[in-house]
Design an enzyme around this catalytic site. Sequence first.
Site, PDB file in Angstrom:
ATOM      1  N   ASN A  70       0.825  -1.205   0.000  1.00  0.00           N
ATOM      2  CA  ASN A  70       0.000   0.000   0.000  1.00  0.00           C
ATOM      3  C   ASN A  70       0.858   1.254   0.000  1.00  0.00           C
ATOM      4  O   ASN A  70       1.973   1.256   0.543  1.00  0.00           O
ATOM      5  CB  ASN A  70      -0.941   0.013   1.216  1.00  0.00           C
TER       6      ASN A  70
ATOM      7  N   HIS B  74       5.684  -0.614  -3.030  1.00  0.00           N
ATOM      8  CA  HIS B  74       5.220   0.068  -4.244  1.00  0.00           C
ATOM      9  C   HIS B  74       5.191   1.578  -4.094  1.00  0.00           C
ATOM     10  O   HIS B  74       4.509   2.268  -4.849  1.00  0.00           O
ATOM     11  CB  HIS B  74       3.827  -0.445  -4.638  1.00  0.00           C
TER      12      HIS B  74
ATOM     13  N   CYS C 241      11.344  13.650  -9.956  1.00  0.00           N
ATOM     14  CA  CYS C 241      11.402  14.332 -11.244  1.00  0.00           C
ATOM     15  C   CYS C 241      11.134  13.354 -12.389  1.00  0.00           C
ATOM     16  O   CYS C 241      11.670  12.249 -12.405  1.00  0.00           O
ATOM     17  CB  CYS C 241      12.785  14.979 -11.434  1.00  0.00           C
TER      18      CYS C 241
ATOM     19  N   CYS D 282      16.163  15.039 -13.941  1.00  0.00           N
ATOM     20  CA  CYS D 282      17.282  15.678 -13.207  1.00  0.00           C
ATOM     21  C   CYS D 282      17.662  14.882 -11.970  1.00  0.00           C
ATOM     22  O   CYS D 282      18.656  15.169 -11.313  1.00  0.00           O
ATOM     23  CB  CYS D 282      16.900  17.112 -12.819  1.00  0.00           C
TER      24      CYS D 282
ATOM     25  N   CYS E 158       8.895  19.760 -10.836  1.00  0.00           N
ATOM     26  CA  CYS E 158      10.104  19.468 -10.059  1.00  0.00           C
ATOM     27  C   CYS E 158      10.667  20.773  -9.498  1.00  0.00           C
ATOM     28  O   CYS E 158      10.875  21.742 -10.248  1.00  0.00           O
ATOM     29  CB  CYS E 158      11.124  18.812 -10.997  1.00  0.00           C
TER      30      CYS E 158
ATOM     31  N   GLY F 143      -5.023  -9.213   3.509  1.00  0.00           N
ATOM     32  CA  GLY F 143      -5.742  -8.306   2.606  1.00  0.00           C
ATOM     33  C   GLY F 143      -5.053  -8.073   1.287  1.00  0.00           C
ATOM     34  O   GLY F 143      -4.972  -6.939   0.801  1.00  0.00           O
TER      35      GLY F 143
ATOM     36  N   ASN G 152      -8.003 -12.907   4.985  1.00  0.00           N
ATOM     37  CA  ASN G 152      -8.631 -12.257   3.840  1.00  0.00           C
ATOM     38  C   ASN G 152     -10.140 -12.376   4.011  1.00  0.00           C
ATOM     39  O   ASN G 152     -10.603 -13.338   4.606  1.00  0.00           O
ATOM     40  CB  ASN G 152      -8.176 -12.949   2.536  1.00  0.00           C
TER      41      ASN G 152
HETATM   42  C1  BV8 Z   1       8.094  -5.675 -11.913  1.00  0.00           C
HETATM   43  C2  BV8 Z   1       1.110   1.333  -7.906  1.00  0.00           C
HETATM   44  C3  BV8 Z   1      10.055  -6.055 -13.194  1.00  0.00           C
HETATM   45  C4  BV8 Z   1       0.973   1.931  -6.545  1.00  0.00           C
HETATM   46  C5  BV8 Z   1       0.711  -1.004  -8.452  1.00  0.00           C
HETATM   47  C6  BV8 Z   1       2.954  -9.916 -17.413  1.00  0.00           C
HETATM   48  C7  BV8 Z   1       3.046  -8.726 -18.114  1.00  0.00           C
HETATM   49  C8  BV8 Z   1       3.590  -7.569 -17.545  1.00  0.00           C
HETATM   50  C9  BV8 Z   1       4.061  -7.603 -16.235  1.00  0.00           C
HETATM   51  C10 BV8 Z   1       3.944  -8.789 -15.556  1.00  0.00           C
HETATM   52  C11 BV8 Z   1       3.415  -9.937 -16.124  1.00  0.00           C
HETATM   53  N1  BV8 Z   1       3.479 -10.928 -15.210  1.00  0.00           N
HETATM   54  C12 BV8 Z   1       4.010 -10.437 -14.066  1.00  0.00           C
HETATM   55  C13 BV8 Z   1       4.313  -9.147 -14.269  1.00  0.00           C
HETATM   56  C14 BV8 Z   1       4.909  -8.275 -13.303  1.00  0.00           C
HETATM   57  C15 BV8 Z   1       3.837  -7.333 -12.733  1.00  0.00           C
HETATM   58  C16 BV8 Z   1       2.668  -8.127 -12.203  1.00  0.00           C
HETATM   59  O1  BV8 Z   1       2.780  -8.737 -11.153  1.00  0.00           O
HETATM   60  N2  BV8 Z   1       1.548  -8.153 -12.944  1.00  0.00           N
HETATM   61  C17 BV8 Z   1       0.430  -8.987 -12.541  1.00  0.00           C
HETATM   62  C18 BV8 Z   1      -0.763  -8.143 -12.152  1.00  0.00           C
HETATM   63  C19 BV8 Z   1       0.142  -9.934 -13.713  1.00  0.00           C
HETATM   64  N3  BV8 Z   1       4.542  -6.674 -11.661  1.00  0.00           N
HETATM   65  C20 BV8 Z   1       5.193  -5.540 -11.942  1.00  0.00           C
HETATM   66  O2  BV8 Z   1       5.163  -4.970 -13.009  1.00  0.00           O
HETATM   67  C21 BV8 Z   1       6.056  -5.005 -10.796  1.00  0.00           C
HETATM   68  N4  BV8 Z   1       7.363  -4.703 -11.337  1.00  0.00           N
HETATM   69  O3  BV8 Z   1       7.795  -6.841 -11.951  1.00  0.00           O
HETATM   70  O4  BV8 Z   1       9.217  -5.153 -12.490  1.00  0.00           O
HETATM   71  C22 BV8 Z   1      11.235  -5.274 -13.621  1.00  0.00           C
HETATM   72  C23 BV8 Z   1      12.497  -5.677 -13.184  1.00  0.00           C
HETATM   73  C24 BV8 Z   1      13.607  -4.968 -13.593  1.00  0.00           C
HETATM   74  C25 BV8 Z   1      13.471  -3.852 -14.440  1.00  0.00           C
HETATM   75  C26 BV8 Z   1      12.190  -3.443 -14.844  1.00  0.00           C
HETATM   76  C27 BV8 Z   1      11.064  -4.162 -14.453  1.00  0.00           C
HETATM   77  C28 BV8 Z   1       5.437  -3.736 -10.231  1.00  0.00           C
HETATM   78  C29 BV8 Z   1       4.163  -4.073  -9.498  1.00  0.00           C
HETATM   79  C30 BV8 Z   1       3.605  -2.828  -8.778  1.00  0.00           C
HETATM   80  C31 BV8 Z   1       2.460  -2.263  -9.566  1.00  0.00           C
HETATM   81  N5  BV8 Z   1       1.935  -1.106  -8.842  1.00  0.00           N
HETATM   82  N6  BV8 Z   1       0.236   0.165  -7.999  1.00  0.00           N
HETATM   83  C32 BV8 Z   1      -0.435   2.453  -6.375  1.00  0.00           C
HETATM   84  O5  BV8 Z   1      -0.876   3.259  -7.234  1.00  0.00           O
HETATM   85  O6  BV8 Z   1      -1.070   2.080  -5.363  1.00  0.00           O
HETATM   86  S1  BV8 Z   1      -0.370  -2.334  -8.514  1.00  0.00           S
HETATM   87  C33 BV8 Z   1      -1.419  -2.475  -7.194  1.00  0.00           C
HETATM   88  O7  BV8 Z   1      -1.489  -3.898  -6.915  1.00  0.00           O
HETATM   89  C34 BV8 Z   1      -1.024  -1.854  -5.884  1.00  0.00           C
HETATM   90  O8  BV8 Z   1       0.338  -1.598  -5.705  1.00  0.00           O
HETATM   91  C35 BV8 Z   1      -1.475  -2.935  -4.887  1.00  0.00           C
HETATM   92  O9  BV8 Z   1      -0.897  -2.763  -3.686  1.00  0.00           O
HETATM   93  C36 BV8 Z   1      -1.021  -4.140  -5.605  1.00  0.00           C
HETATM   94  C37 BV8 Z   1      -1.558  -5.465  -5.102  1.00  0.00           C
HETATM   95  O10 BV8 Z   1      -2.973  -5.389  -4.980  1.00  0.00           O
HETATM   96  P1  BV8 Z   1      -3.601  -5.822  -3.554  1.00  0.00           P
HETATM   97  O11 BV8 Z   1      -2.977  -4.987  -2.512  1.00  0.00           O
HETATM   98  O12 BV8 Z   1      -3.492  -7.303  -3.400  1.00  0.00           O
HETATM   99  O13 BV8 Z   1      -5.107  -5.355  -3.710  1.00  0.00           O
HETATM  100  P2  BV8 Z   1      -6.297  -6.177  -4.381  1.00  0.00           P
HETATM  101  O14 BV8 Z   1      -7.421  -5.213  -4.572  1.00  0.00           O
HETATM  102  O15 BV8 Z   1      -5.778  -6.954  -5.542  1.00  0.00           O
HETATM  103  O16 BV8 Z   1      -6.718  -7.258  -3.269  1.00  0.00           O
HETATM  104  C38 BV8 Z   1      -7.307  -6.817  -2.061  1.00  0.00           C
HETATM  105  C39 BV8 Z   1      -7.566  -8.067  -1.238  1.00  0.00           C
HETATM  106  O17 BV8 Z   1      -8.064  -7.678   0.052  1.00  0.00           O
HETATM  107  C40 BV8 Z   1      -8.614  -8.994  -1.832  1.00  0.00           C
HETATM  108  O18 BV8 Z   1      -8.138 -10.326  -1.772  1.00  0.00           O
HETATM  109  C41 BV8 Z   1      -9.837  -8.822  -0.904  1.00  0.00           C
HETATM  110  O19 BV8 Z   1     -10.566 -10.022  -0.766  1.00  0.00           O
HETATM  111  C42 BV8 Z   1      -9.175  -8.451   0.397  1.00  0.00           C
HETATM  112  N7  BV8 Z   1      -9.996  -7.622   1.290  1.00  0.00           N
HETATM  113  C43 BV8 Z   1     -10.788  -6.568   0.940  1.00  0.00           C
HETATM  114  N8  BV8 Z   1     -11.332  -6.033   2.054  1.00  0.00           N
HETATM  115  C44 BV8 Z   1     -10.873  -6.754   3.107  1.00  0.00           C
HETATM  116  C45 BV8 Z   1     -10.020  -7.769   2.623  1.00  0.00           C
HETATM  117  N9  BV8 Z   1      -9.416  -8.654   3.435  1.00  0.00           N
HETATM  118  C46 BV8 Z   1      -9.654  -8.547   4.762  1.00  0.00           C
HETATM  119  N10 BV8 Z   1     -10.456  -7.598   5.302  1.00  0.00           N
HETATM  120  C47 BV8 Z   1     -11.077  -6.697   4.512  1.00  0.00           C
HETATM  121  N11 BV8 Z   1     -11.884  -5.753   5.058  1.00  0.00           N
HETATM  122 ZN    ZN Z   2      13.901  17.826 -12.157  1.00  0.00          ZN
END
Ligand code: BV8
Ligand code: ZN
Length: 259
Positions: free
Chosen positions: A117, A134, A142, A146, A164, A204, A230
């Site tokens: 988060n 994340h 920036c 820069c 910036c 979560g 969850n």
């Molecule tokens: C990387 C930004 C490599 C921040 C986010 C195929 C193609 C392209 C890429 C990929 C691929 N396969 C894998 C990848 C990699 C990709 C990825 O994993 N894709 C997936 C989706 C297929 N990952 C990346 O790209 C990562 N980087 O791999 O880089 C690299 C290496 C070297 C050089 C260059 C590159 C980067 C991943 C980060 C993406 N950023 N957001 C923001 O704006 O917030 S994504 C987003 O998803 C958020 O960060 C979030 O935190 C994250 C995970 O989501 P969750 O937190 O799990 O939330 P979600 O809604 O899914 O689930 C909530 C859960 O809570 C549910 O289960 C629900 O039941 C439960 N719940 C709800 N309420 C409650 C509860 N539980 C209990 N009590 C409650 N009350």
């Molecule tokens: Zn700058």
Amino acid sequence: MNNGYGMGSGAPQQTKEINVEDAVLLIKNAATISVITGAGISAESGISTFRDPKDGLWTRFDPNILSNLNGFAEDPQLVWDWYIDRRVDMMAAQPNLAHLGLAKIAKTYKVDVMTQNIDDLHERAGSSNVIHFHGDIHGAKCFAGCGWVGKFEDTNRDGSMPACPSCSGLARPNVVWFNEALDNDLVWDAKDNIVENNLHIIIGTSGQVEPVASLVYNYARPGTKVLSINKRTIDHMWYADYSMTGSAGWIIDEISKRI
Ligand code: BV8
Ligand code: ZN
């Protein structure tokens, strides 16, 4: 694949649903705990999750635009408007019973909080040394190259978009978008925590976003235990020993009362 760590073939065949008393015993016996959280832990603070079928952010917005470098390059105004809206919501939100309960448990046991988060509710509940895989809603950097990295409030906001303060070029949110690498040091710190700890509680998260989704599976020592909390049963946590299905706030609060 088993590099001396990791569940490897040691993963349990069957995840067992446990109750609060069982969870309290797990924590007392472990004493050192990794806690990996996702958007679900902040849901009860009124912050939208990403993939909840009814109201998740990705049901209303396109992650390929809003959580993607090319999307930002194409329409920085749209992406900034979205992040500034989320920042307003996150600042207005309060830590819920789950955030507060984790901070309370950490008064007695070693609890390493590592979150996907970008809100600061763990910190505002009293958790320290929180790892943000994340990024952070209050961060900015920036986009013009820069190298400036700082806080959103340090950007120049006289124009339509944050600029910036060092080169006056366009700034961007300091978060990790899809296909962007996570901060290596943070990931290594998290791996060290997981290798060290005896219990891993995953709260979560839908467990779909790599590399965070596989950290516990890859780095938990064989014989250590995994508990998934969850509100619904999710198949991404097939390797968890134990599960507690319900509200993170209620569950963590009940556990913290018995610690
Ligand atoms: C990387 C930004 C490599 C921040 C986010 C195929 C193609 C392209 C890429 C990929 C691929 N396969 C894998 C990848 C990699 C990709 C990825 O994993 N894709 C997936 C989706 C297929 N990952 C990346 O790209 C990562 N980087 O791999 O880089 C690299 C290496 C070297 C050089 C260059 C590159 C980067 C991943 C980060 C993406 N950023 N957001 C923001 O704006 O917030 S994504 C987003 O998803 C958020 O960060 C979030 O935190 C994250 C995970 O989501 P969750 O937190 O799990 O939330 P979600 O809604 O899914 O689930 C909530 C859960 O809570 C549910 O289960 C629900 O039941 C439960 N719940 C709800 N309420 C409650 C509860 N539980 C209990 N009590 C409650 N009350
Ligand atoms: Zn700058």
